[in-house]
Design an enzyme around this catalytic site. Sequence first.
Site, PDB file in Angstrom:
ATOM      1  N   GLU A 169       0.788  -1.232   0.000  1.00 19.20           N
ATOM      2  CA  GLU A 169       0.000   0.000   0.000  1.00 19.20           C
ATOM      3  C   GLU A 169       0.824   1.289   0.000  1.00 19.20           C
ATOM      4  O   GLU A 169       0.892   2.007   1.013  1.00 19.20           O
ATOM      5  CB  GLU A 169      -0.978  -0.002   1.177  1.00 19.20           C
ATOM      6  CG  GLU A 169      -1.888  -1.218   1.165  1.00 19.20           C
ATOM      7  CD  GLU A 169      -3.026  -1.134   2.181  1.00 19.20           C
ATOM      8  OE1 GLU A 169      -2.967  -0.297   3.092  1.00 19.20           O
ATOM      9  OE2 GLU A 169      -3.998  -1.907   2.037  1.00 19.20           O
ATOM     10  N   GLU A 353      -6.022  -7.979  -0.489  1.00 19.12           N
ATOM     11  CA  GLU A 353      -6.684  -7.784   0.812  1.00 19.12           C
ATOM     12  C   GLU A 353      -8.121  -7.374   0.585  1.00 19.12           C
ATOM     13  O   GLU A 353      -8.403  -6.532  -0.281  1.00 19.12           O
ATOM     14  CB  GLU A 353      -6.031  -6.658   1.637  1.00 19.12           C
ATOM     15  CG  GLU A 353      -4.747  -7.031   2.309  1.00 19.12           C
ATOM     16  CD  GLU A 353      -4.170  -5.875   3.142  1.00 19.12           C
ATOM     17  OE1 GLU A 353      -4.941  -5.033   3.669  1.00 19.12           O
ATOM     18  OE2 GLU A 353      -2.932  -5.831   3.241  1.00 19.12           O
TER      19      GLU A 353
HETATM   20  C1  FCB Z   1      -4.927  -2.237   5.119  1.00 18.98           C
HETATM   21  C2  FCB Z   1      -3.611  -2.678   5.701  1.00 18.98           C
HETATM   22  C3  FCB Z   1      -3.731  -3.743   6.749  1.00 18.98           C
HETATM   23  C4  FCB Z   1      -4.935  -3.545   7.623  1.00 18.98           C
HETATM   24  C5  FCB Z   1      -6.170  -3.339   6.779  1.00 18.98           C
HETATM   25  C6  FCB Z   1      -7.437  -3.203   7.577  1.00 18.98           C
HETATM   26  O1  FCB Z   1      -4.816  -0.932   4.675  1.00 18.98           O
HETATM   27  O2  FCB Z   1      -2.780  -3.166   4.696  1.00 18.98           O
HETATM   28  O3  FCB Z   1      -2.538  -3.771   7.475  1.00 18.98           O
HETATM   29  O4  FCB Z   1      -4.720  -2.489   8.474  1.00 18.98           O
HETATM   30  O5  FCB Z   1      -5.999  -2.216   5.972  1.00 18.98           O
END
Ligand code: FCB
Length: 442
Positions: A169, A353
């Site tokens: 990210e 994710e």
């Molecule tokens: C993302 C992150 C992870 C976690 C999720 C909820 O941005 O990569 O570490 O905090 O959000």
Amino acid sequence: MKMIYTRKDFPDGFQFGCATSSYQIEGHGFGGAGRTHWDDFAATPGNVVRAEHGARACDHYHRWTEDFDLIADANLDVYRFSTSWARVLPDGRGTPNAEGLDFYDRLVDGLLERGLKPAATLYHWELPSALADLGGWRNRDIAGWFGDYTDVIMRRIGDRVWSAAPINEPWCVGWLSHFLGHHAPGLRDIRATARAMHHVLLAHGTAISTMRGLGMGNLGGVFNMEYAAPADDSPEAASAAKLYDGYYNRFFLSGVFHKTYPDEVLEGLGPHMPARWDEDFDVIGAPIDWCGINYYTRKLIAPDKGPWPSHHEVPGPLPKTAMEWEIYPEGLEFFLKRTHAEYSKGLPIYVTENGMAAPDTVIDGAVPDPHRIDYLNAHLAAVQSALADGVPVEGYFIWSLLDNYEWALGYEKRFGVVHVDFDSLQRTPKASYHALKAALTR
Ligand code: FCB
């Protein structure tokens, strides 16, 4: 309650996984890890709920065998984890911590022994404090430091990982941490932001080249994306949303895939960029093999009269998770399609994710979380729509395996499919875990 889709509804070879990160689960107080800027940030009053930190976290450092058994028992295929820079190199540079290297070596072997594919991320935010002292992401030298760290850890585990990505990210490393100040190092400074946003990509490209040099393949980038919707029908709101989309979503994809940055973002950041930034794109744009998308929510953006970017978020009307994030699966479908059409153009895309937080509790040994099953169903439906449209989505990873340290929000936002009691550290699979396990039977 069940998952709507099962493994059979996805193309052959589609990978299901779960994701975690080092500082959020390992217990950074163990095993000779160095101090990180998250320890410093958390020790500063007002930054983190109850000033919580990652010294013990889920104690995955000592309980990883139990955690890996849970992943394998859930019929998942891949485990996305991160290696901590400060565990490998406590001062960020110089002498490696042998215990740290041994730990990641054991993790990789432990995954392979269970038939799980190790998907490594090299940086999920725990910058060694010694490098923060030197300016951290503001210092151009970070690209070289990061390349050296990549070399040290990947010489040890690079022969056995299934995939690798340099930086989790880039938006969070750049904007969230240097402009909004919500994450370490907690800066609110436009010059620092411009530099961090550029250097994070320079470090990404440097690490990709380092890993290629080691003969590694299946290398990618992990980008977080938030759907930007205008708060009303005015042209001003439309351009506010476009700018938000620009510095949040398109800046990093453009850098890596188009070797340029969006004009509207440069209008604000241009004067603050480091010298000769436009000569760095051959490093930044080093070819990658796949594109990862982390997706959670959308934001409604309204214009205002403040300094650039002259806009702010307003609360939206949709149902929200415990993070106050609106549930908007359409955004995931949008990003899968747009990323394929305009940036990655045929490369495999992974949802690296996706997931939700809720105040889940153990009741008679069980953890009912129907909300999470709903959320996963809705987002897997978005993946199905993208697949039907010809987007080469090749995998989907849930955030997260375990309830863990949710950064500035401490331990109270529970994202896991496995509940963690942060006093006893007992793990209890939630209903969503059992539903997934059933859906993913081979
Ligand atoms: C993302 C992150 C992870 C976690 C999720 C909820 O941005 O990569 O570490 O905090 O959000």
